[in-house]
Structures are given as C-alpha cells and as structure tokens.
Scaffold this active site. Sequence first.
Site, PDB file in Angstrom:
ATOM      1  N   ARG A   1       0.881  -1.181   0.000  1.00 53.53           N
ATOM      2  CA  ARG A   1       0.000   0.000   0.000  1.00 53.53           C
ATOM      3  C   ARG A   1       0.908   1.217   0.000  1.00 53.53           C
ATOM      4  O   ARG A   1       1.737   1.380   0.904  1.00 53.53           O
ATOM      5  CB  ARG A   1      -0.923  -0.018   1.222  1.00 53.53           C
ATOM      6  CG  ARG A   1      -1.700   1.289   1.386  1.00 53.53           C
ATOM      7  CD  ARG A   1      -2.827   1.203   2.384  1.00 53.53           C
ATOM      8  NE  ARG A   1      -3.954   0.482   1.836  1.00 53.53           N
ATOM      9  CZ  ARG A   1      -5.221   0.655   2.229  1.00 53.53           C
ATOM     10  NH1 ARG A   1      -5.521   1.527   3.172  1.00 53.53           N
ATOM     11  NH2 ARG A   1      -6.191  -0.058   1.688  1.00 53.53           N
TER      12      ARG A   1
ATOM     13  N   HIS B   1      -7.091   0.597  -6.746  1.00 52.05           N
ATOM     14  CA  HIS B   1      -7.346  -0.247  -5.569  1.00 52.05           C
ATOM     15  C   HIS B   1      -7.982  -1.545  -6.072  1.00 52.05           C
ATOM     16  O   HIS B   1      -9.155  -1.814  -5.831  1.00 52.05           O
ATOM     17  CB  HIS B   1      -8.261   0.496  -4.596  1.00 52.05           C
ATOM     18  CG  HIS B   1      -8.251  -0.057  -3.202  1.00 52.05           C
ATOM     19  ND1 HIS B   1      -7.485  -1.146  -2.815  1.00 52.05           N
ATOM     20  CD2 HIS B   1      -8.923   0.334  -2.086  1.00 52.05           C
ATOM     21  CE1 HIS B   1      -7.698  -1.385  -1.537  1.00 52.05           C
ATOM     22  NE2 HIS B   1      -8.554  -0.508  -1.066  1.00 52.05           N
TER      23      HIS B   1
ATOM     24  N   GLN C   1      -9.872  -4.145  -3.822  1.00 55.08           N
ATOM     25  CA  GLN C   1     -11.205  -3.675  -3.425  1.00 55.08           C
ATOM     26  C   GLN C   1     -12.217  -3.991  -4.530  1.00 55.08           C
ATOM     27  O   GLN C   1     -13.332  -4.436  -4.258  1.00 55.08           O
ATOM     28  CB  GLN C   1     -11.164  -2.167  -3.170  1.00 55.08           C
ATOM     29  CG  GLN C   1     -12.508  -1.558  -2.823  1.00 55.08           C
ATOM     30  CD  GLN C   1     -13.018  -2.003  -1.456  1.00 55.08           C
ATOM     31  OE1 GLN C   1     -12.322  -1.883  -0.463  1.00 55.08           O
ATOM     32  NE2 GLN C   1     -14.238  -2.531  -1.413  1.00 55.08           N
TER      33      GLN C   1
ATOM     34  N   ASP D   1     -17.599   6.911  -1.974  1.00 54.95           N
ATOM     35  CA  ASP D   1     -16.384   6.793  -1.162  1.00 54.95           C
ATOM     36  C   ASP D   1     -16.189   8.141  -0.478  1.00 54.95           C
ATOM     37  O   ASP D   1     -16.860   9.128  -0.825  1.00 54.95           O
ATOM     38  CB  ASP D   1     -15.198   6.452  -2.091  1.00 54.95           C
ATOM     39  CG  ASP D   1     -13.928   6.089  -1.320  1.00 54.95           C
ATOM     40  OD1 ASP D   1     -13.983   5.977  -0.072  1.00 54.95           O
ATOM     41  OD2 ASP D   1     -12.872   5.932  -1.964  1.00 54.95           O
TER      42      ASP D   1
ATOM     43  N   CYS E   1     -16.646   1.427   0.051  1.00 52.65           N
ATOM     44  CA  CYS E   1     -15.472   0.604   0.365  1.00 52.65           C
ATOM     45  C   CYS E   1     -15.064   0.714   1.829  1.00 52.65           C
ATOM     46  O   CYS E   1     -14.342  -0.140   2.332  1.00 52.65           O
ATOM     47  CB  CYS E   1     -14.305   0.999  -0.542  1.00 52.65           C
ATOM     48  SG  CYS E   1     -13.888   2.745  -0.421  1.00 52.65           S
TER      49      CYS E   1
ATOM     50  N   ARG F   1     -13.772  -8.803   1.022  1.00 50.28           N
ATOM     51  CA  ARG F   1     -12.352  -8.541   0.813  1.00 50.28           C
ATOM     52  C   ARG F   1     -11.565  -9.825   1.110  1.00 50.28           C
ATOM     53  O   ARG F   1     -10.660 -10.209   0.375  1.00 50.28           O
ATOM     54  CB  ARG F   1     -11.854  -7.411   1.733  1.00 50.28           C
ATOM     55  CG  ARG F   1     -12.444  -6.039   1.490  1.00 50.28           C
ATOM     56  CD  ARG F   1     -12.058  -5.473   0.150  1.00 50.28           C
ATOM     57  NE  ARG F   1     -10.615  -5.411  -0.051  1.00 50.28           N
ATOM     58  CZ  ARG F   1      -9.806  -4.421   0.339  1.00 50.28           C
ATOM     59  NH1 ARG F   1     -10.311  -3.370   0.949  1.00 50.28           N
ATOM     60  NH2 ARG F   1      -8.502  -4.450   0.096  1.00 50.28           N
TER      61      ARG F   1
HETATM   62  N1   CP Z   1     -11.459  -0.217   1.856  1.00 54.56           N
HETATM   63  C1   CP Z   1     -10.202  -0.200   2.331  1.00 54.56           C
HETATM   64  O1   CP Z   1      -9.200  -0.291   1.593  1.00 54.56           O
HETATM   65  O2   CP Z   1     -10.139  -0.104   3.689  1.00 54.56           O
HETATM   66  P1   CP Z   1      -8.799   0.139   4.514  1.00 54.56           P
HETATM   67  O3   CP Z   1      -8.248   1.479   4.113  1.00 54.56           O
HETATM   68  O4   CP Z   1      -9.220   0.083   5.962  1.00 54.56           O
HETATM   69  O5   CP Z   1      -7.814  -0.955   4.178  1.00 54.56           O
END
Ligand code: CP
Length: 346
Positions: A135, A162, A165, A258, A298, A326
Amino acid sequence: MAAAPILPGGVAILCTICINIQHMYVLAPAPTLYGRHFLTVDDFSAGELGALLRLAAYLKGRRTAEQSSVLPGKTLAMLFEKPSLRTRVSFEVAMTQLGGHVIFADGQEFLIGTRESPEDAARALSRYADAIVIRTHAHEPLQRFADAATVPVINGLSAAAHPSQALADLLTMQERFGSLQGLTIAFVGDAKNNVAASLAEAAVLAGATMHFGSPPSHRPSEHFLAKLKAMGKPHGGDARAFCSAVRAVRGADVIYTDVWTSMGEEASTERNRAVLSPFRVTEELFIHAAGHAIFMHCLPAHRGEEVTASVIDGPRSVVFDQAENRMHSQKALLVALMTTLKGFPV
Ligand code: CP
C-alpha cells in the site's frame, strides 16, 4: 513482468481444499495466474477476473478448516506506507486461513524508494517472501518495484488503483444479482479516485455499465472514459459521466460512493465538501435508482458527509458484506497467484 520461479513440487502442496477445487476445474487448458502481479484491474482479462470470482465464491462456501494446507510454508510480506484496517486484516486472515504466514511492515520501516531504489528493495524481498502486498502513494514506484520483483506483487492501494477492493465489490454484486452482465453501477462523489477507477475497470470487463456522478472538478478524464469504453466494448460494458447525481443514478442497480477526501489529500477537505455536497448519497437520491438498488461503500465512511447514516445503516446497504468479501476474494487471489493449479472452477 518477471515470472515467479516454478516451485519444485508445486503440485504436492495440493491438499483437501485444492483437491476439492480441482474437482471443479475444467480439464481444457486454461490461463493460470501463477506468478503474475495484480497492480491494476486490467492486469487480468475479463475471463481471468470471472474465474477469480468463481474461485472466491467457492472458497467462501468451504469451511475454514478445509483450507489450512493450501499455502503451507508460504510467506506473504505486507508493506503498508498508509493506514489500513480492512485491507491489512483481510489479507492477513486470508493468508493465515490458507495455512501461510504473514509479515507486516508499516511506513516506519518501509517507504518505497527512500532507503534504496524500488528495484533493489524488490530484488531483496523476492528472496524472502512468496508474494508481496504494497500500500503506497504514487503508482509509478510500485510499478518499478513490481517490474523488478520475481514473486507476485499485489497493489493494496496506490494513488491510481485499488484493485483488490474491486474484486470484493464485484463478488458482492454477483452475490446480490446473480450476474454482473447488464448491471448499472453509479459511482457518485469523487469519481476521479482510485476506488472508482478500479471498480469501473472491473465493472466494464464484467459487462456492466458504469455511471459517474460528480462535479466537473471530480469527473474522470476523457482519456479514462475512452479507455473504459474500449475495455468494455467486447463484453457489453460501457461508461458515462454525468454532472448530476440524479442523472447518474437513474435506474441504477448499485449506488456506490467513497470518502470525499482521499488519504494524503487532507488539504482539499474544505474545497471538496463545498463542491461535492450535492453528490451526497441520501434516501431521496435512491428514489431515482432501481427499486432493488443497493448501496455500496469501500469504507471507512463519513456519515453525514458522502452518505447519510440512514442509507449506510439502512436495509439497502451491503457495506459489511462487501468488507467481508475482501477476505474471500483476496483468498482466491492468493491461491491463484501462489499455486500452480491450472484452470479455474467452472
Ligand atoms: N477499503 C479499504 O481499503 O479499507 P482500509 O483502508 O481500511 O484498508
């Protein structure tokens, strides 16, 4: 990308769950995702994404105890420069339930391209780990890291994408509607962000129509819209952008939003609030969607900002099914990238 080395005895890691999976596999040669990277949704074909979703649904239906020997002795390295709850925990639990091991480093220990080049970090880490989830902020250093890695690299969120997701998003819609083909998915709010981009790519490959509802400042680029149209055309998918939330959600099966300000862009919070408030997802907005429309997000969410509490906590909301998925979809991803199983469940 560099291919991961073929593990000697790769087939020997097959266990109860894999044997069960194999019973569902087509005998005809089929593409394998073994050793591949997953940085953006379009790293995989429509067929490969569909196969992953079928594997995810299959794994979701199996008891955890049946899955504990799928990835024995395998290590997943997770390098997160930004905060995470769902991505971190769902990958960790997925890997643990598959019998593998996880190591985690946060931004204190790993910042891509700071202590050493992304290429050197990738070459070294590929000697320890069997797959790597990152990440990070900018996408370009992640791409350089992956280009040098000799094990699968998974994008756990970058500024551009992402994709893990998006896998969970499609699995959730597939569960609700049976098929993704022909669905209309309306993403309302900051339609330029990474979640919207990966969702849109996955949706058009699955034959759905993507609607974006945003002010001009948060509208996807014409270049990206053209890319989506081209990606979707062979599969019946399409994409359109609207400057009105009502027009974007008209007849939609899914309304998705989002947070208005992505991580690291907090300086834009007040400006985003000013321009995005007409794009808040409310019960009134749902009047314009299909009667059966569901709400997706998300997470994390800001109640009262991009969505009202009555929507996200109401009967149309599937956000916690989505969060659970997820784990199931990433389990399928790990199995597909880290084992030499040929073919996919039918
Ligand atoms: N949706 C998502 O990526 O959540 P986090 O940022 O908590 O990993």
